[in-house]
Design a protein around this motif. Structure first.
Motif, PDB file in Angstrom:
ATOM      1  N   HIS A  92       0.856  -1.199   0.000  1.00 21.97           N
ATOM      2  CA  HIS A  92       0.000   0.000   0.000  1.00 21.97           C
ATOM      3  C   HIS A  92       0.889   1.245   0.000  1.00 21.97           C
ATOM      4  CE1 HIS A  92      -3.776   2.076   1.961  1.00 21.97           C
ATOM      5  NE2 HIS A  92      -2.955   3.020   1.510  1.00 21.97           N
ATOM      6  N   HIS A 117       1.165   5.455  -1.795  1.00 20.62           N
ATOM      7  CA  HIS A 117       0.626   6.525  -2.641  1.00 20.62           C
ATOM      8  C   HIS A 117       1.839   7.185  -3.306  1.00 20.62           C
ATOM      9  CE1 HIS A 117      -3.450   6.568  -0.595  1.00 20.62           C
ATOM     10  NE2 HIS A 117      -2.730   5.945   0.302  1.00 20.62           N
ATOM     11  N   LYS A 162      -0.627   3.840  -5.729  1.00 23.12           N
ATOM     12  CA  LYS A 162      -1.963   4.344  -6.033  1.00 23.12           C
ATOM     13  C   LYS A 162      -1.910   5.727  -6.668  1.00 23.12           C
ATOM     14  CE  LYS A 162      -3.483   2.283  -1.665  1.00 23.12           C
ATOM     15  NZ  LYS A 162      -4.132   1.039  -2.048  1.00 23.12           N
ATOM     16  N   HIS A 193      -9.962   1.605   1.324  1.00 23.51           N
ATOM     17  CA  HIS A 193      -9.514   2.252   2.567  1.00 23.51           C
ATOM     18  C   HIS A 193     -10.718   2.213   3.516  1.00 23.51           C
ATOM     19  CE1 HIS A 193      -6.215   3.821   0.163  1.00 23.51           C
ATOM     20  NE2 HIS A 193      -5.702   4.434   1.215  1.00 23.51           N
ATOM     21  N   HIS A 197      -6.165  -0.266   6.449  1.00 20.11           N
ATOM     22  CA  HIS A 197      -6.257   0.535   7.684  1.00 20.11           C
ATOM     23  C   HIS A 197      -6.925  -0.274   8.802  1.00 20.11           C
ATOM     24  CE1 HIS A 197      -4.671   4.405   6.335  1.00 20.11           C
ATOM     25  NE2 HIS A 197      -5.350   4.249   5.209  1.00 20.11           N
ATOM     26  N   ASP A 214       1.766   2.574   3.501  1.00 26.60           N
ATOM     27  CA  ASP A 214       0.868   3.712   3.254  1.00 26.60           C
ATOM     28  C   ASP A 214       1.668   4.972   2.935  1.00 26.60           C
ATOM     29  OD1 ASP A 214      -1.459   5.062   2.828  1.00 26.60           O
ATOM     30  OD2 ASP A 214      -1.989   5.308   4.934  1.00 26.60           O
TER      31      ASP A 214
END
Ligand code: NIG
Ligand code: FE
Length: 420
Positions: free
Chosen positions: A81, A83, A150, A249, A272, A324
């Motif tokens: 995961h 970004h 992502k 999410h 999460h 994340d």
């Protein structure tokens, strides 16, 4: 059979043998070979075992050989995961958070995700590729050989495509494997009403991203003040009908039944889950939907609530780890560090953390048949530590024991030096 890359005499060769995700007690079984040997040809593992089994193989005269005496070897880590491709910087906001302004309050004041949306819309593609490439190098230094990435900081078609194009180019430029996710439901865009956006997302953006084949997964954020259950369901339905696999999410700051929804839609993962309910845990445990736990957020936002990891593991949920990595809630892209946070802050055992960052993380991004464990036929993605017991990696958490990162049979990190 031939070998062109051989790692010999590993004190502990942590194989996680098998190519299925692990649940419950099985998460503790790392399937370690003592004095282990592992060989590959053309980037794929062909041999794993002890020295006496090597006689059936022909070692190329130019084969690369690493003597791993006194060292621990394990599969390259998988960051399930991130970004990755975003523009701008939120250090000001970070400071405000440390001074007491809550994360969701910043979002309400137009900072947070929306500020990164503005910066990501402005940055040219070439620049986005350049900064993201440096971030990938940092991931390698943290032991990762595969990551998910992502979009979701554009929230208009043009910028979402720019982010996904950046990921596509980086996949070609950089040795890491990057699995792309279209995070079209990350937030409501600053300049479009929610209803109008959802209409466009469903009828225009999702089909267009699919047509261009730019993403494997679709992802959204079900949360108070972002998307409610009904809105999220509409997006997931449309994405599924268009052939995307799903991620969500879910249950981060509020419980809106995100885990249950993810399981109901057969999502690959729910992420999460700090506020997952008992029924949410039950739904995940009966499903193939992995729970992606993100200890970097707990640490970086100085949260006081932890996800119920012990209960999830005991109930047999497939638990995975991710960083994340993003500019607001977890500015961390080092999976070794994340595994340590999982152990020290979130109740994982060392073995569960390793399983969650390898085979289970690979499953959470649909890569468990290719990476995440050391099995003939899978990619020769390996990390080697300069210590003879994996316990030491955690026992001395501030020490960097990582010596080599190998991606598809090529050394890409030697000591502190990137050499791809
Ligand atoms: O995964 N939870 C929502 N989105 C991101 C945070 C993004 C940001 O703050 O920029 C996350 O934590
Ligand atoms: Fe996220």
């Amino acid at each position: 059979m031939k070998i062109d890359f051989l790692v010999k005499n590993c004190s502990q060769l942590i194989t996680l043998f098998g190519d299925s995700p692990r649940r419950g007690e099985d998460m503790k079984d790392l399937k370690i070979i003592k004095d282990g040997f592992i060989g590959s040809y053309g980037g794929k593992i062909v041999f794993i075992g002890n020295e006496d089994m090597l006689k059936d193989y022909e070692i190329d005269e130019n084969a690369k050989i690493i003597d791993a005496t006194g060292k621990v070897c394990m599969p390259g880590l998988v960051d399930s995961h991130t970004h990755l491709p975003f523009g701008g910087d939120r250090s000001e906001e970070f400071k405000m958070k440390l001074d007491g302004v809550p994360y969701m309050e910043l979002q309400k004041r137009g900072m947070g995700i929306k500020s990164t949306v503005r910066a990501t819309r402005e940055i040219p593609l070439s620049e986005l590729i350049k900064i993201s490439q440096k971030r990938l190098d940092e991931s390698v230094k943290g032991g990762a050989t595969t990551i998910e990435a992502k979009s979701g900081y554009g929230l208009d078609l043009e910028t979402e495509i720019k982010q996904l194009e950046a990921i596509k180019t980086l996949n070609e430029l950089h040795p890491l494997d990057i699995i792309p996710t279209y995070l079209g439901g990350h937030d409501v865009p600053p300049d479009t009403g929610k209803e109008e956006y959802l209409e466009k997302l469903i009828n225009e953006f999702i089909p267009e991203i699919k047509k261009r084949n730019l993403a494997k997964f679709f992802d959204a954020f079900i949360e108070d003040g972002v998307y409610n259950r009904e809105e999220t369901e509409k997006m997931l339905k449309a994405a599924k009908e268009n052939g995307f696999e799903l991620k969500l999410h879910a249950d981060e700051f509020t419980n809106l039944g995100g885990a249950e929804l993810a399981a109901e839609y057969g999502a690959r993962s729910a992420e999460h889950l700090v506020r997952i309910s008992k029924t949410g845990i039950e739904a995940l445990s009966k499903s193939g939907t992995a729970a992606v736990i993100l200890p970097g957020v707990y640490f970086f936002l100085r949260e006081d609530k932890k996800p119920p990891v012990r209960e999830m593991i005991e109930r047999g949920v497939i638990v995975a780890l991710g960083s994340d990595y993003n500019p607001g809630s977890s500015h961390i892209n080092n999976m070794l560090f994340i595994m340590k946070l999982a152990v020290f802050l979130e109740g994982f055992s060392i073995e569960e953390a390793i399983t969650s960052a390898t085979i289970n993380a690979a499953y959470a991004i649909g890569m468990d048949k290719e990476v995440g464990s050391l099995v003939p036929g899978k990619k020769m993605d390996l990390i080697i530590f300069d210590t003879d017991s994996y316990i030491n990696i955690f026992y001395e958490p501030s020490k960097n024991y990582l010596k080599y990162v190998i991606k598809e049979g090529e050394i890409i990190l030697d000591g502190c030096e990137l050499i791809y």
